[in-house]
Design a protein around this motif. Structure first.
Motif: not given
Length: 276
Positions: A212-237
């Motif tokens: 996990l990327t926030v406390p308590p940072c528990t380990q053994n998490v399976l991460w799946i990062i989508v390769k295709k980068v999506r888009s977001v409008a600046s106002y949404q961010l």
């Protein structure tokens, strides 16, 4: 102490330990993030998370921490297709301000992802800006995390990266609710929020084991990062950041050491699912 009293005391301690050890791992991710922040110059910043509470020690001592840089020089390409399935359902959800991010928490029937026969059930989604994971050292404008948990407590997180561009459809469907939570509420109950509207289906993705990327940072998490980068409008961010009510211009944990972990680039069979 009588034998009966001793027996009752022993049983009480035993059942307390059973309840403690049986808590699902995903529940360990804190819902109230007021106990830490992302200010590297302060005493509650990422480099100090592991010192703030004993149960957060893995943030400092863990060797499988997230996020990481997805360097192509380290990636192991796996040509064998992974048998996977996505089956999400529209259901009620709670939009929540956790102090340093906005979380959308679904009820128990929001569906699942299935990877090589194991089902991980969707629990919640939240957003980090800028992105926490990087690709060849490059940060992106936003990163969404869809957190899942199997029946035996294993965690799988789908990460989606966004650049500034056209608006994201899913965020547009909850725009009014984000505005509302920014002005008046810490949480809002929502009806029939469809997680399948999140643009995350892809035939190519990075995979590794982290935390996990926030406390308590528990380990053994399976991460799946989508390769295709999506888009977001600046106002949404901007809306995601304004809704949080903190003084930070980021809620992204710095990249952590890889420590000889394997990063795989994998291809999945999609069971006739259409990519957005």
């Amino acid at each position: 102490m009588t034998k009966l009293s001793f027996h009752l005391l022993f049983c009480s301690i035993f059942y307390a330990l059973v309840l403690l050890l049986s808590r699902p791992a995903v529940s360990q991710e804190v819902d109230n993030e007021s106990g830490f922040n992302y200010n590297e110059d302060g005493n509650k910043g990422p480099s100090h998370w592991g010192e703030l509470k004993q149960e957060w020690h893995e943030c400092k001592t863990g060797k499988m921490q997230s996020p990481i840089d997805l360097s192509h020089q380290r990636v192991q390409i796996v040509h064998k297709f992974v048998d996977s399935k996505i089956a999400y359902n529209p259901t009620n959800a709670t939009l929540m301000n956790r102090g340093h991010d906005i979380m959308l928490k679904w009820s128990d029937d929001a569906g699942y992802i299935e990877i090589n026969g194991t089902r991980y059930f969707l629990k919640q989604c939240h957003w980090h800006s800028p992105s926490e994971h990087t690709i060849n050292g490059e940060k992106f404008a936003l990163e969404a995390h869809l957190v899942h948990q199997s029946h035996n407590g294993n965690i799988a997180v789908i990460g989606i990266l966004y650049d500034i561009g056209h608006s994201d459809y899913f965020l547009s469907t909850i725009k009014e609710h984000l505005e509302e939570i920014s002005e008046t509420n810490e949480y809002i109950e929502l009806n029939d929020i469809d997680p399948s509207l999140v643009e995350m289906k892809s035939s190519i993705y990075y995979q590794y084991y982290g935390s996990l990327t926030v406390p308590p940072c528990t380990q053994n998490v399976l991460w799946i990062i989508v390769k295709k980068v999506r888009s977001v409008a600046s106002y949404q961010l901007e809306l995601l950041r304004v809704a949080v009510h903190d003084d930070s211009n980021t809620n992204a944990r710095p990249v952590q050491p890889l420590n000889n972990r394997i990063i795989q680039l994998r291809f999945r069979s999609q069971h006739n699912e259409k990519e957005h």
